[in-house]
Design a protein around this motif. Structure first.
Motif, PDB file in Angstrom:
ATOM      1  N   LEU A 116       0.832  -1.212   0.000  1.00 37.68           N
ATOM      2  CA  LEU A 116       0.000   0.000   0.000  1.00 37.68           C
ATOM      3  C   LEU A 116       0.864   1.259   0.000  1.00 37.68           C
ATOM      4  O   LEU A 116       0.549   2.241  -0.675  1.00 37.68           O
ATOM      5  CB  LEU A 116      -0.923  -0.001   1.224  1.00 37.68           C
ATOM      6  N   PHE A 117       1.956   1.241   0.743  1.00 37.44           N
ATOM      7  CA  PHE A 117       2.853   2.398   0.757  1.00 37.44           C
ATOM      8  C   PHE A 117       3.450   2.641  -0.632  1.00 37.44           C
ATOM      9  O   PHE A 117       3.609   3.787  -1.057  1.00 37.44           O
ATOM     10  CB  PHE A 117       3.970   2.205   1.782  1.00 37.44           C
ATOM     11  N   ILE A 118       3.758   1.569  -1.330  1.00 36.35           N
ATOM     12  CA  ILE A 118       4.286   1.711  -2.688  1.00 36.35           C
ATOM     13  C   ILE A 118       3.230   2.349  -3.595  1.00 36.35           C
ATOM     14  O   ILE A 118       3.532   3.238  -4.401  1.00 36.35           O
ATOM     15  CB  ILE A 118       4.734   0.344  -3.242  1.00 36.35           C
ATOM     16  N   GLN A 119       1.973   1.890  -3.442  1.00 39.22           N
ATOM     17  CA  GLN A 119       0.883   2.498  -4.225  1.00 39.22           C
ATOM     18  C   GLN A 119       0.762   3.984  -3.941  1.00 39.22           C
ATOM     19  O   GLN A 119       0.454   4.779  -4.841  1.00 39.22           O
ATOM     20  CB  GLN A 119      -0.442   1.810  -3.885  1.00 39.22           C
ATOM     21  N   GLN A 120       1.008   4.370  -2.683  1.00 37.09           N
ATOM     22  CA  GLN A 120       0.894   5.772  -2.274  1.00 37.09           C
ATOM     23  C   GLN A 120       2.175   6.558  -2.538  1.00 37.09           C
ATOM     24  O   GLN A 120       2.296   7.702  -2.113  1.00 37.09           O
ATOM     25  CB  GLN A 120       0.560   5.858  -0.782  1.00 37.09           C
ATOM     26  N   LYS A 121       3.126   5.947  -3.233  1.00 38.67           N
ATOM     27  CA  LYS A 121       4.420   6.572  -3.562  1.00 38.67           C
ATOM     28  C   LYS A 121       5.269   6.857  -2.314  1.00 38.67           C
ATOM     29  O   LYS A 121       6.197   7.672  -2.365  1.00 38.67           O
ATOM     30  CB  LYS A 121       4.232   7.877  -4.347  1.00 38.67           C
ATOM     31  N   ASP A 122       4.942   6.215  -1.210  1.00 45.32           N
ATOM     32  CA  ASP A 122       5.728   6.387   0.015  1.00 45.32           C
ATOM     33  C   ASP A 122       6.725   5.233   0.096  1.00 45.32           C
ATOM     34  O   ASP A 122       6.587   4.301   0.897  1.00 45.32           O
ATOM     35  CB  ASP A 122       4.802   6.411   1.226  1.00 45.32           C
ATOM     36  N   ARG A 123       7.749   5.310  -0.752  1.00 41.22           N
ATOM     37  CA  ARG A 123       8.671   4.191  -0.891  1.00 41.22           C
ATOM     38  C   ARG A 123       9.542   3.997   0.350  1.00 41.22           C
ATOM     39  O   ARG A 123       9.921   2.866   0.664  1.00 41.22           O
ATOM     40  CB  ARG A 123       9.538   4.385  -2.132  1.00 41.22           C
ATOM     41  N   GLU A 124       9.889   5.086   1.028  1.00 42.51           N
ATOM     42  CA  GLU A 124      10.755   4.945   2.201  1.00 42.51           C
ATOM     43  C   GLU A 124      10.077   4.124   3.292  1.00 42.51           C
ATOM     44  O   GLU A 124      10.718   3.305   3.949  1.00 42.51           O
ATOM     45  CB  GLU A 124      11.137   6.332   2.734  1.00 42.51           C
ATOM     46  N   GLU A 125       8.775   4.334   3.496  1.00 35.17           N
ATOM     47  CA  GLU A 125       8.049   3.533   4.484  1.00 35.17           C
ATOM     48  C   GLU A 125       8.028   2.061   4.076  1.00 35.17           C
ATOM     49  O   GLU A 125       8.162   1.157   4.917  1.00 35.17           O
ATOM     50  CB  GLU A 125       6.617   4.060   4.644  1.00 35.17           C
ATOM     51  N   ALA A 126       7.835   1.832   2.761  1.00 34.49           N
ATOM     52  CA  ALA A 126       7.845   0.452   2.268  1.00 34.49           C
ATOM     53  C   ALA A 126       9.211  -0.183   2.496  1.00 34.49           C
ATOM     54  O   ALA A 126       9.315  -1.352   2.918  1.00 34.49           O
ATOM     55  CB  ALA A 126       7.486   0.426   0.785  1.00 34.49           C
ATOM     56  N   ILE A 127      10.276   0.569   2.236  1.00 38.07           N
ATOM     57  CA  ILE A 127      11.634   0.054   2.445  1.00 38.07           C
ATOM     58  C   ILE A 127      11.834  -0.336   3.908  1.00 38.07           C
ATOM     59  O   ILE A 127      12.379  -1.407   4.219  1.00 38.07           O
ATOM     60  CB  ILE A 127      12.673   1.107   2.009  1.00 38.07           C
ATOM     61  N   ASN A 128      11.383   0.514   4.829  1.00 37.74           N
ATOM     62  CA  ASN A 128      11.528   0.221   6.259  1.00 37.74           C
ATOM     63  C   ASN A 128      10.805  -1.074   6.634  1.00 37.74           C
ATOM     64  O   ASN A 128      11.322  -1.891   7.410  1.00 37.74           O
ATOM     65  CB  ASN A 128      10.985   1.384   7.083  1.00 37.74           C
ATOM     66  N   LEU A 129       9.608  -1.253   6.092  1.00 43.34           N
ATOM     67  CA  LEU A 129       8.847  -2.470   6.387  1.00 43.34           C
ATOM     68  C   LEU A 129       9.543  -3.710   5.848  1.00 43.34           C
ATOM     69  O   LEU A 129       9.592  -4.753   6.516  1.00 43.34           O
ATOM     70  CB  LEU A 129       7.435  -2.355   5.789  1.00 43.34           C
ATOM     71  N   TYR A 130      10.091  -3.613   4.633  1.00 43.95           N
ATOM     72  CA  TYR A 130      10.788  -4.761   4.063  1.00 43.95           C
ATOM     73  C   TYR A 130      12.008  -5.138   4.908  1.00 43.95           C
ATOM     74  O   TYR A 130      12.301  -6.329   5.109  1.00 43.95           O
ATOM     75  CB  TYR A 130      11.214  -4.468   2.630  1.00 43.95           C
ATOM     76  N   TYR A 131      12.720  -4.143   5.407  1.00 42.13           N
ATOM     77  CA  TYR A 131      13.875  -4.452   6.250  1.00 42.13           C
ATOM     78  C   TYR A 131      13.439  -5.118   7.559  1.00 42.13           C
ATOM     79  O   TYR A 131      14.132  -5.990   8.087  1.00 42.13           O
ATOM     80  CB  TYR A 131      14.683  -3.185   6.543  1.00 42.13           C
ATOM     81  N   ARG A 132      12.267  -4.736   8.069  1.00 45.40           N
ATOM     82  CA  ARG A 132      11.755  -5.388   9.273  1.00 45.40           C
ATOM     83  C   ARG A 132      11.426  -6.861   8.992  1.00 45.40           C
ATOM     84  O   ARG A 132      11.660  -7.733   9.846  1.00 45.40           O
ATOM     85  CB  ARG A 132      10.518  -4.648   9.785  1.00 45.40           C
ATOM     86  N   VAL A 133      10.888  -7.133   7.802  1.00 44.30           N
ATOM     87  CA  VAL A 133      10.608  -8.521   7.424  1.00 44.30           C
ATOM     88  C   VAL A 133      11.916  -9.303   7.291  1.00 44.30           C
ATOM     89  O   VAL A 133      12.015 -10.464   7.708  1.00 44.30           O
ATOM     90  CB  VAL A 133       9.805  -8.574   6.110  1.00 44.30           C
ATOM     91  N   LEU A 134      12.939  -8.648   6.718  1.00 44.57           N
ATOM     92  CA  LEU A 134      14.222  -9.342   6.518  1.00 44.57           C
ATOM     93  C   LEU A 134      14.904  -9.705   7.834  1.00 44.57           C
ATOM     94  O   LEU A 134      15.729 -10.622   7.874  1.00 44.57           O
ATOM     95  CB  LEU A 134      15.158  -8.468   5.672  1.00 44.57           C
ATOM     96  N   GLU A 135      14.583  -8.968   8.899  1.00 44.36           N
ATOM     97  CA  GLU A 135      15.136  -9.335  10.203  1.00 44.36           C
ATOM     98  C   GLU A 135      14.707 -10.746  10.595  1.00 44.36           C
ATOM     99  O   GLU A 135      15.424 -11.462  11.295  1.00 44.36           O
ATOM    100  CB  GLU A 135      14.679  -8.333  11.261  1.00 44.36           C
ATOM    101  N   LYS A 136      13.518 -11.144  10.143  1.00 46.54           N
ATOM    102  CA  LYS A 136      12.987 -12.471  10.454  1.00 46.54           C
ATOM    103  C   LYS A 136      13.246 -13.469   9.326  1.00 46.54           C
ATOM    104  O   LYS A 136      13.337 -14.658   9.556  1.00 46.54           O
ATOM    105  CB  LYS A 136      11.485 -12.375  10.735  1.00 46.54           C
ATOM    106  N   GLU A 137      13.330 -12.946   8.081  1.00 46.79           N
ATOM    107  CA  GLU A 137      13.539 -13.816   6.915  1.00 46.79           C
ATOM    108  C   GLU A 137      14.686 -13.251   6.071  1.00 46.79           C
ATOM    109  O   GLU A 137      14.476 -12.717   4.983  1.00 46.79           O
ATOM    110  CB  GLU A 137      12.260 -13.896   6.074  1.00 46.79           C
ATOM    111  N   PRO A 138      15.918 -13.325   6.556  1.00 51.09           N
ATOM    112  CA  PRO A 138      17.042 -12.654   5.879  1.00 51.09           C
ATOM    113  C   PRO A 138      17.349 -13.185   4.486  1.00 51.09           C
ATOM    114  O   PRO A 138      18.007 -12.487   3.702  1.00 51.09           O
ATOM    115  CB  PRO A 138      18.225 -12.894   6.831  1.00 51.09           C
TER     116      PRO A 138
END
Length: 565
Positions: A116-138
């Motif tokens: 949804l953040f990507i749809q809203q052009k808020d890429r930085e928020e999307a990037i932060n969320l992906y890094y949080r996922v990678l903490e669990k699934e590196p």
């Protein structure tokens, strides 16, 4: 049956509700926190509504289910999905934020929120969320790929390159990592590196679409032999794909193998079904090969096809014009429909022919007719109309044409620029400067407008720092423009920077060796530097080239003022 079932569930709900009300106050502390039968009833209701694509009804039912059972995780996950379907993106985002705060380990909802953040052009928020996922699934390749793409879109190229390179080191067979890395290299102008990664990707997963993408790259670096090989790989699978076949023909023409191009074109025409767009492309290639008669035969047939008629008439008009058959050319061009992309160019060609034949009144009527109709008017027509009036010496009508054009097309910088030049030519310098400033409002990097204003200030010896800034911006846009280089030399002279001025004026002469104004300016610079012999030679060269007696007399006075040799 469904209604009966829902009625039964409702009855069950009512019964359990009544039973609950008969319990004593002392028993309340033993009641469960959730009313599961109520929640299940609304869950079934919502599921049925969702299946029938009644999303508002489904959302309402799910929300009621959560009132009955606030801990129903399955239903909690359905709510944002329905909000998205209903276009309530902001509500979905807020819902997901709350859910993630309560369930930080649920990666699926992290990913949905990132989407949804990507749809809203808020890429930085999307990037932060992906890094949080990678903490669990590196090692999640899909998330890493998305991160690399987002970093690229944010112009964070080093981060993107690190991600794609790391993916390839871990898994050299990861096709998409090679392709995205290739595109990243391409964006940064690293064409050889891009080609290397593209080729690796092509070996892993060949597809026509990827071949066309790589062809574009090799065309940029003029590796035509590889382009031919790539087109061949497509044609080996399907010899009649027009895009690949015509691409090969185009490449053969680019490298001068015209006979091969003609043979392949003929073969393509013979083996393909009649298809007007393909025939049109073939006709264009035949024109490039100077096979005019063959091209003309195809174009005459294409007049009957609605999809290709417009361009066919235009090309037939050009052929007739090249054959000095102006009457036939105008006839073809006049058949171009008003709603066609070729209409404006067709009118321009007719005006050009009529002007050559001195039929100015006919050209004026043609343009006026096109301008009078809102469906056919075009900025080019006002500029042409103005130029015709100028040829007749009618500056008033010429200016009126441009003013009318600016009213009809207020965002068109070309018409404003032409108007400013005409105002300058007719002696209204102040209004010309005002109009040229409007040009920069529409197009801040308009090189000619920047040069005009900057030179005007330099010539009057005012606003020199600003004039220097404007002209430098113009040079950035058109570094090979000798007239703009002359302006740069002139403003540097006004600033007292004689060595720099001399350098720029000499560059201007390399670009425009026949302009007497540059020699005049260079003479002034040599005079200021007390290099009087060079000044005299520059002035004398200017006198040889100027046609205006006034300018010649002005420069002769400069020569007379020089110390005797």
């Amino acid at each position: 049956m469904l209604r009966q079932f829902l009625a039964f569930i409702l009855l069950l709900q009512l019964v359990t509700g009544c039973a609950g009300s008969l319990k004593t106050a002392s028993m309340e502390e033993d009641l469960p926190a959730a009313d599961l039968s109520c929640s299940y009833f609304y869950f079934l209701w919502g599921t049925h509504a969702e299946y029938g694509q009644r999303f508002e009804e489904a959302l309402e039912a799910y929300q009621k289910a959560l009132i009955c059972d606030p801990n129903a995780e399955t239903i909690k996950k359905k709510v944002p999905v329905l909000q998205i379907k209903l276009g309530e993106i902001e509500k979905a985002i807020e819902w997901l934020k709350d859910y993630i705060e309560e369930h930080p380990d649920d990666t699926s909802q992290h990913l949905l929120l990132a989407h949804l953040f990507i749809q809203q052009k808020d890429r930085e928020e999307a990037i932060n969320l992906y890094y949080r996922v990678l903490e669990k699934e590196p090692d999640n390749e899909g998330i890493l790929l998305r991160l690399g793409i987002l970093h690229t879109q944010q112009q964070q190229y080093e981060e993107a390159r690190g991600i794609f390179t790391g993916l390839i080191e871990t898994n050299p067979e990861l096709y998409l990592a090679h392709i995205y890395l290739a595109r990243l290299h391409l964006m940064n102008g690293q064409l050889d590196e891009a080609a290397t990664e593209y080729e690796k990707g092509l070996l892993l997963n060949w597809s026509p679409e990827l071949v066309y993408e790589i062809v574009d790259l090799y065309s940029r670096i003029n590796n035509n032999e590889r382009v031919l090989e790539l087109y061949t790989t497509i044609l080996d699978n399907n010899p009649t794909i027009p895009r690949a076949a015509l691409g090969r023909v185009q490449t053969l023409l680019n490298i001068g193998r015209n006979n091969e191009a003609f043979l392949e074109l003929t073969e393509l025409q013979q083996n393909s079904e009649r298809h007007p767009p393909l025939d049109l492309a073939i006709a264009k290639f035949l024109l490039r090969l100077n096979k005019t008669k063959q091209a003309e035969d195809i174009l005459l047939h294409l007049r009957a096809d609605e999809e290709t008629a417009s361009e066919a008439y235009y090309l037939l008009g050009l052929i007739a014009y090249q054959n000095d058959d102006n009457e036939a050319s105008i006839n073809y061009l006049s058949h171009i429909p008003a709603d066609s992309e070729d209409y404006a160019e067709g009118v321009y060609m007719q005006v050009r022919i009529l002007r050559q034949e001195k039929r100015i009144e006919v050209a004026l009527r043609l343009l006026q007719t096109a301008i009078d109709d809102e469906e056919t008017r075009h900025p080019l027509f006002y500029a042409l109309l103005s130029s015709l009036y100028q040829e007749q010496g009618n500056d008033v009508a010429s200016l009126e044409a441009l003013v009318s054009g600016n009213k009809a097309f207020p965002e068109n910088d070309l018409l404003l620029y032409e108007q400013a030049l005409l105002l300058e030519r007719t002696g209204d310098h102040d209004q010309a400067m005002t109009t040229m400033t409007k040009v920069l409002t529409l197009k801040p990097d308009h090189a000619e407008a920047l040069n005009f204003i900057g030179y005007s200030w330099a010539d009057k010896n005012i606003n020199l720092d600003k004039a220097h800034e404007y002209i430098l911006r113009a040079v950035e846009q058109e570094p090979e423009n000798g007239y703009i280089r002359d302006s740069l030399g002139w403003v540097l002279f006004r600033l007292g920077l004689l060595d720099e001025a001399r350098e720029q004026l000499n560059k201007a002469l390399e670009l425009e060796p026949d302009d007497p104004h540059i020699y005049d300016h260079l003479g002034d610079v040599h005079t200021a530097a007390q290099d009087f012999e060079k000044a005299r030679k520059s002035y004398e060269r200017a006198i040889e080239m100027f046609e205006s007696d006034e300018k010649i007399d002005e420069i002769k006075k400069k020569i007379d003022a020089l110390p005797s040799p």
